[in-house]
Scaffold this motif. Structure first.
Motif, PDB file in Angstrom:
ATOM      1  N   ASP A 232       0.832  -1.207   0.000  1.00 15.26           N
ATOM      2  CA  ASP A 232       0.000   0.000   0.000  1.00 15.26           C
ATOM      3  C   ASP A 232       0.867   1.257   0.000  1.00 15.26           C
ATOM      4  N   GLU A 233       1.919   1.237   0.801  1.00 15.77           N
ATOM      5  CA  GLU A 233       2.818   2.390   0.860  1.00 15.77           C
ATOM      6  C   GLU A 233       3.534   2.587  -0.475  1.00 15.77           C
ATOM      7  N   GLU A 234       3.926   1.487  -1.098  1.00 13.05           N
ATOM      8  CA  GLU A 234       4.588   1.569  -2.405  1.00 13.05           C
ATOM      9  C   GLU A 234       3.646   2.182  -3.443  1.00 13.05           C
ATOM     10  N   LEU A 235       2.376   1.802  -3.397  1.00 12.10           N
ATOM     11  CA  LEU A 235       1.385   2.395  -4.305  1.00 12.10           C
ATOM     12  C   LEU A 235       1.205   3.886  -4.022  1.00 12.10           C
ATOM     13  N   TYR A 236       1.164   4.244  -2.752  1.00 13.97           N
ATOM     14  CA  TYR A 236       1.015   5.649  -2.370  1.00 13.97           C
ATOM     15  C   TYR A 236       2.198   6.479  -2.867  1.00 13.97           C
ATOM     16  N   LEU A 237       3.419   5.987  -2.651  1.00 15.31           N
ATOM     17  CA  LEU A 237       4.612   6.719  -3.089  1.00 15.31           C
ATOM     18  C   LEU A 237       4.668   6.828  -4.614  1.00 15.31           C
ATOM     19  N   LEU A 238       4.238   5.779  -5.296  1.00 11.37           N
ATOM     20  CA  LEU A 238       4.184   5.809  -6.760  1.00 11.37           C
ATOM     21  C   LEU A 238       3.204   6.886  -7.222  1.00 11.37           C
ATOM     22  N   ARG A 239       2.038   6.947  -6.595  1.00  5.07           N
ATOM     23  CA  ARG A 239       1.019   7.936  -6.955  1.00  5.07           C
ATOM     24  C   ARG A 239       1.532   9.347  -6.676  1.00  5.07           C
ATOM     25  N   LYS A 240       2.224   9.508  -5.558  1.00  7.06           N
ATOM     26  CA  LYS A 240       2.773  10.818  -5.185  1.00  7.06           C
ATOM     27  C   LYS A 240       3.804  11.283  -6.223  1.00  7.06           C
ATOM     28  N   LYS A 241       4.701  10.375  -6.622  1.00  5.65           N
ATOM     29  CA  LYS A 241       5.712  10.688  -7.634  1.00  5.65           C
ATOM     30  C   LYS A 241       5.037  11.011  -8.975  1.00  5.65           C
ATOM     31  N   PHE A 242       4.011  10.261  -9.304  1.00  6.04           N
ATOM     32  CA  PHE A 242       3.258  10.477 -10.538  1.00  6.04           C
ATOM     33  C   PHE A 242       2.656  11.881 -10.561  1.00  6.04           C
ATOM     34  N   THR A 243       2.036  12.269  -9.466  1.00  7.78           N
ATOM     35  CA  THR A 243       1.436  13.604  -9.376  1.00  7.78           C
ATOM     36  C   THR A 243       2.504  14.687  -9.499  1.00  7.78           C
ATOM     37  N   LYS A 244       3.633  14.477  -8.862  1.00  8.90           N
ATOM     38  CA  LYS A 244       4.744  15.441  -8.941  1.00  8.90           C
ATOM     39  C   LYS A 244       5.205  15.597 -10.389  1.00  8.90           C
ATOM     40  N   ASN A 245       5.356  14.477 -11.092  1.00  8.67           N
ATOM     41  CA  ASN A 245       5.779  14.527 -12.493  1.00  8.67           C
ATOM     42  C   ASN A 245       4.741  15.205 -13.381  1.00  8.67           C
ATOM     43  N   LEU A 246       3.470  14.980 -13.078  1.00  9.69           N
ATOM     44  CA  LEU A 246       2.410  15.599 -13.880  1.00  9.69           C
ATOM     45  C   LEU A 246       2.344  17.109 -13.690  1.00  9.69           C
ATOM     46  N   ARG A 247       2.703  17.591 -12.514  1.00 17.77           N
ATOM     47  CA  ARG A 247       2.670  19.031 -12.252  1.00 17.77           C
ATOM     48  C   ARG A 247       3.580  19.806 -13.208  1.00 17.77           C
ATOM     49  N   GLU A 248       4.601  19.121 -13.728  1.00 15.01           N
ATOM     50  CA  GLU A 248       5.501  19.754 -14.684  1.00 15.01           C
ATOM     51  C   GLU A 248       4.908  19.783 -16.095  1.00 15.01           C
ATOM     52  N   VAL A 249       3.831  19.044 -16.310  1.00 15.72           N
ATOM     53  CA  VAL A 249       3.248  18.884 -17.641  1.00 15.72           C
ATOM     54  C   VAL A 249       1.908  19.592 -17.783  1.00 15.72           C
ATOM     55  N   MET A 250       1.113  19.579 -16.730  1.00 18.22           N
ATOM     56  CA  MET A 250      -0.241  20.133 -16.830  1.00 18.22           C
ATOM     57  C   MET A 250      -0.652  20.828 -15.538  1.00 18.22           C
ATOM     58  N   SER A 251      -1.769  21.493 -15.610  1.00 24.57           N
ATOM     59  CA  SER A 251      -2.263  22.253 -14.462  1.00 24.57           C
ATOM     60  C   SER A 251      -2.795  21.315 -13.372  1.00 24.57           C
ATOM     61  N   ALA A 252      -2.877  21.845 -12.169  1.00 25.57           N
ATOM     62  CA  ALA A 252      -3.417  21.075 -11.043  1.00 25.57           C
ATOM     63  C   ALA A 252      -4.866  20.690 -11.307  1.00 25.57           C
ATOM     64  N   LYS A 253      -5.574  21.581 -11.955  1.00 22.65           N
ATOM     65  CA  LYS A 253      -6.984  21.319 -12.264  1.00 22.65           C
ATOM     66  C   LYS A 253      -7.120  20.105 -13.191  1.00 22.65           C
ATOM     67  N   LYS A 254      -6.252  20.001 -14.181  1.00 23.60           N
ATOM     68  CA  LYS A 254      -6.297  18.848 -15.090  1.00 23.60           C
ATOM     69  C   LYS A 254      -5.867  17.567 -14.389  1.00 23.60           C
ATOM     70  N   ILE A 255      -4.963  17.671 -13.428  1.00 21.79           N
ATOM     71  CA  ILE A 255      -4.540  16.487 -12.667  1.00 21.79           C
ATOM     72  C   ILE A 255      -5.722  15.957 -11.846  1.00 21.79           C
ATOM     73  N   ILE A 256      -6.468  16.872 -11.242  1.00 20.46           N
ATOM     74  CA  ILE A 256      -7.658  16.471 -10.487  1.00 20.46           C
ATOM     75  C   ILE A 256      -8.697  15.877 -11.433  1.00 20.46           C
ATOM     76  N   LYS A 257      -8.831  16.491 -12.607  1.00 20.58           N
ATOM     77  CA  LYS A 257      -9.770  15.974 -13.607  1.00 20.58           C
ATOM     78  C   LYS A 257      -9.353  14.568 -14.056  1.00 20.58           C
ATOM     79  N   LEU A 258      -8.058  14.329 -14.147  1.00 18.43           N
ATOM     80  CA  LEU A 258      -7.560  12.992 -14.487  1.00 18.43           C
ATOM     81  C   LEU A 258      -8.017  11.985 -13.441  1.00 18.43           C
ATOM     82  N   LYS A 259      -7.838  12.311 -12.167  1.00 14.59           N
ATOM     83  CA  LYS A 259      -8.242  11.413 -11.075  1.00 14.59           C
ATOM     84  C   LYS A 259      -9.738  11.112 -11.167  1.00 14.59           C
TER      85      LYS A 259
END
Length: 150
Positions: free
Chosen positions: A104-131
């Motif tokens: 579970d922790e590994e999945l959480y850290l993966l998701r956290k890293k994924f979100t961090k990487n996405l912040r460099e590509v798209m807006s926070a609003k689009k990241i939330i829309k992705l979720k």
């Protein structure tokens, strides 16, 4: 035909059956992935620049997430059968719980890293829309699966 001839024949048929199931699962996984890509593309309305950077990040994340869920969790499920569970000692249960928490922790850290990487590509609003879009897709897929079972 004697028993020595029948057993290898049955083993051969069984192995083809397992191979066929594995190939069928891979085909279904690919179909679902294709539908998911189309759904997310429509929902997110990515620019060409965003799409070029988004899909490699997303595909890497999705593959790693699948690996964690299906390889590590499969080991847990096999130990959760009624007979295995009933024969499990408290020490074994604690070890299994620790492994589950680790996954579970590994999945959480993966998701956290994924979100961090996405912040460099798209807006926070689009990241939330992705979720939200992922949840909508999973809900539709589950609904479609349940409908097909009836």
């Amino acid at each position: 035909m004697n028993i020595k001839q029948i057993i290898p024949f049955l083993l051969l048929l069984t192995s083809f059956n397992f191979y066929g199931q594995d190939a069928g699962m891979k085909e279904k996984k690919e179909q679902i992935k294709t539908l998911k890509v189309a759904f997310l593309t429509t929902e997110l309305d990515l620019t060409t620049r965003e799409a070029e950077k988004f899909w490699p990040i997303y595909n890497t994340f999705d593959d790693k997430q699948f690996e964690i869920r299906h390889q590590k969790m499969r080991a847990f499920k096999s130990r959760m059968s009624d007979s295995a569970f009933n024969n499990m000692t408290e020490k074994e249960a604690n070890a299994l719980l620790t492994q589950m928490d680790s996954a579970d922790e590994e999945l959480y850290l993966l998701r956290k890293k994924f979100t961090k990487n996405l912040r460099e590509v798209m807006s926070a609003k689009k990241i939330i829309k992705l979720k939200k879009s992922e949840e909508d897709f999973n809900r539709k897929l589950l609904h479609q699966y349940r409908s097909s079972k009836k």
